[in-house]
Design a protein around this motif. Structure first.
Motif, PDB file in Angstrom:
ATOM      1  N   ALA A  30     -69.078 -43.952 -73.998  1.00  0.00           N
ATOM      2  CA  ALA A  30     -68.690 -44.822 -75.111  1.00  0.00           C
ATOM      3  C   ALA A  30     -69.929 -45.348 -75.830  1.00  0.00           C
ATOM      4  O   ALA A  30     -69.960 -45.413 -77.058  1.00  0.00           O
ATOM      5  CB  ALA A  30     -67.838 -45.985 -74.582  1.00  0.00           C
ATOM      6  N   LEU A  31     -70.954 -45.694 -75.064  1.00  0.00           N
ATOM      7  CA  LEU A  31     -72.179 -46.219 -75.658  1.00  0.00           C
ATOM      8  C   LEU A  31     -72.881 -45.145 -76.474  1.00  0.00           C
ATOM      9  O   LEU A  31     -73.333 -45.394 -77.596  1.00  0.00           O
ATOM     10  CB  LEU A  31     -73.101 -46.735 -74.549  1.00  0.00           C
ATOM     11  N   LEU A  32     -72.935 -43.922 -75.936  1.00  0.00           N
ATOM     12  CA  LEU A  32     -73.559 -42.825 -76.669  1.00  0.00           C
ATOM     13  C   LEU A  32     -72.788 -42.526 -77.949  1.00  0.00           C
ATOM     14  O   LEU A  32     -73.379 -42.289 -79.007  1.00  0.00           O
ATOM     15  CB  LEU A  32     -73.603 -41.571 -75.786  1.00  0.00           C
ATOM     16  N   ALA A  33     -71.451 -42.548 -77.869  1.00  0.00           N
ATOM     17  CA  ALA A  33     -70.647 -42.305 -79.054  1.00  0.00           C
ATOM     18  C   ALA A  33     -70.881 -43.384 -80.093  1.00  0.00           C
ATOM     19  O   ALA A  33     -70.966 -43.112 -81.296  1.00  0.00           O
ATOM     20  CB  ALA A  33     -69.159 -42.231 -78.675  1.00  0.00           C
ATOM     21  N   CYS A  34     -71.010 -44.622 -79.634  1.00  0.00           N
ATOM     22  CA  CYS A  34     -71.255 -45.739 -80.540  1.00  0.00           C
ATOM     23  C   CYS A  34     -72.606 -45.584 -81.221  1.00  0.00           C
ATOM     24  O   CYS A  34     -72.731 -45.751 -82.433  1.00  0.00           O
ATOM     25  CB  CYS A  34     -71.207 -47.054 -79.766  1.00  0.00           C
ATOM     26  N   VAL A  35     -73.639 -45.248 -80.453  1.00  0.00           N
ATOM     27  CA  VAL A  35     -74.977 -45.072 -81.015  1.00  0.00           C
ATOM     28  C   VAL A  35     -74.986 -43.928 -82.014  1.00  0.00           C
ATOM     29  O   VAL A  35     -75.562 -44.027 -83.096  1.00  0.00           O
ATOM     30  CB  VAL A  35     -75.992 -44.828 -79.883  1.00  0.00           C
ATOM     31  N   ALA A  36     -74.315 -42.824 -81.666  1.00  0.00           N
ATOM     32  CA  ALA A  36     -74.281 -41.680 -82.570  1.00  0.00           C
ATOM     33  C   ALA A  36     -73.557 -42.035 -83.863  1.00  0.00           C
ATOM     34  O   ALA A  36     -73.975 -41.638 -84.950  1.00  0.00           O
ATOM     35  CB  ALA A  36     -73.578 -40.500 -81.880  1.00  0.00           C
ATOM     36  N   HIS A  37     -72.480 -42.812 -83.755  1.00  0.00           N
ATOM     37  CA  HIS A  37     -71.727 -43.208 -84.941  1.00  0.00           C
ATOM     38  C   HIS A  37     -72.574 -44.102 -85.839  1.00  0.00           C
ATOM     39  O   HIS A  37     -72.613 -43.928 -87.050  1.00  0.00           O
ATOM     40  CB  HIS A  37     -70.449 -43.924 -84.515  1.00  0.00           C
ATOM     41  N   ARG A  38     -73.263 -45.050 -85.240  1.00  0.00           N
ATOM     42  CA  ARG A  38     -74.120 -45.939 -86.019  1.00  0.00           C
ATOM     43  C   ARG A  38     -75.268 -45.165 -86.657  1.00  0.00           C
ATOM     44  O   ARG A  38     -75.639 -45.423 -87.809  1.00  0.00           O
ATOM     45  CB  ARG A  38     -74.675 -47.062 -85.129  1.00  0.00           C
ATOM     46  N   ALA A  39     -75.845 -44.225 -85.931  1.00  0.00           N
ATOM     47  CA  ALA A  39     -76.935 -43.424 -86.485  1.00  0.00           C
ATOM     48  C   ALA A  39     -76.443 -42.614 -87.676  1.00  0.00           C
ATOM     49  O   ALA A  39     -77.147 -42.463 -88.674  1.00  0.00           O
ATOM     50  CB  ALA A  39     -77.494 -42.495 -85.402  1.00  0.00           C
ATOM     51  N   GLU A  40     -75.212 -42.119 -87.574  1.00  0.00           N
ATOM     52  CA  GLU A  40     -74.649 -41.355 -88.687  1.00  0.00           C
ATOM     53  C   GLU A  40     -74.487 -42.244 -89.914  1.00  0.00           C
ATOM     54  O   GLU A  40     -74.792 -41.839 -91.034  1.00  0.00           O
ATOM     55  CB  GLU A  40     -73.298 -40.770 -88.269  1.00  0.00           C
ATOM     56  N   GLN A  41     -74.042 -43.467 -89.713  1.00  0.00           N
ATOM     57  CA  GLN A  41     -73.899 -44.390 -90.838  1.00  0.00           C
ATOM     58  C   GLN A  41     -75.259 -44.711 -91.448  1.00  0.00           C
ATOM     59  O   GLN A  41     -75.408 -44.753 -92.664  1.00  0.00           O
ATOM     60  CB  GLN A  41     -73.219 -45.676 -90.375  1.00  0.00           C
ATOM     61  N   VAL A  42     -76.268 -44.912 -90.604  1.00  0.00           N
ATOM     62  CA  VAL A  42     -77.608 -45.207 -91.107  1.00  0.00           C
ATOM     63  C   VAL A  42     -78.140 -44.029 -91.902  1.00  0.00           C
ATOM     64  O   VAL A  42     -78.763 -44.203 -92.956  1.00  0.00           O
ATOM     65  CB  VAL A  42     -78.541 -45.549 -89.929  1.00  0.00           C
ATOM     66  N   CYS A  43     -77.898 -42.824 -91.419  1.00  0.00           N
ATOM     67  CA  CYS A  43     -78.359 -41.636 -92.143  1.00  0.00           C
ATOM     68  C   CYS A  43     -77.686 -41.552 -93.508  1.00  0.00           C
ATOM     69  O   CYS A  43     -78.327 -41.203 -94.505  1.00  0.00           O
ATOM     70  CB  CYS A  43     -78.044 -40.373 -91.338  1.00  0.00           C
ATOM     71  N   GLN A  44     -76.406 -41.865 -93.575  1.00  0.00           N
ATOM     72  CA  GLN A  44     -75.705 -41.826 -94.854  1.00  0.00           C
ATOM     73  C   GLN A  44     -76.289 -42.851 -95.812  1.00  0.00           C
ATOM     74  O   GLN A  44     -76.523 -42.554 -96.983  1.00  0.00           O
ATOM     75  CB  GLN A  44     -74.210 -42.095 -94.648  1.00  0.00           C
ATOM     76  N   VAL A  45     -76.544 -44.047 -95.327  1.00  0.00           N
ATOM     77  CA  VAL A  45     -77.082 -45.099 -96.182  1.00  0.00           C
ATOM     78  C   VAL A  45     -78.486 -44.734 -96.654  1.00  0.00           C
ATOM     79  O   VAL A  45     -78.812 -44.863 -97.829  1.00  0.00           O
ATOM     80  CB  VAL A  45     -77.104 -46.444 -95.428  1.00  0.00           C
ATOM     81  N   SER A  46     -79.320 -44.230 -95.744  1.00  0.00           N
ATOM     82  CA  SER A  46     -80.693 -43.907 -96.120  1.00  0.00           C
ATOM     83  C   SER A  46     -80.722 -42.734 -97.089  1.00  0.00           C
ATOM     84  O   SER A  46     -81.546 -42.704 -98.003  1.00  0.00           O
ATOM     85  CB  SER A  46     -81.523 -43.599 -94.876  1.00  0.00           C
TER      86      SER A  46
END
Length: 55
Positions: A30-46
């Motif tokens: 769950a933690l890895l999925a959460c981190v991956a999801h947040r990283a994906e959002q950061v990549c989209q924003v950047s």
């Protein structure tokens, strides 16, 4: 971004039916999925920011 409000990154698991090892594994997943999801959002924003700054 997504408007479903499901970005709390929590999995509901009946821990009484799982061994401690299984609970730990589920939490790590769950933690890895959460981190991956947040990283994906950061990549989209950047990437949006780069697109705007190149104009």
């Amino acid at each position: 971004m997504g408007g479903n409000g499901a970005n709390t990154c929590q999995l509901v698991v009946p821990s009484a039916t799982l061994s401690p090892e299984a609970v730990t594994l589920r939490r790590r997943i769950a933690l890895l999925a959460c981190v991956a999801h947040r990283a994906e959002q950061v990549c989209q924003v950047s990437s949006l920011w780069v697109t705007y700054s190149e104009r």
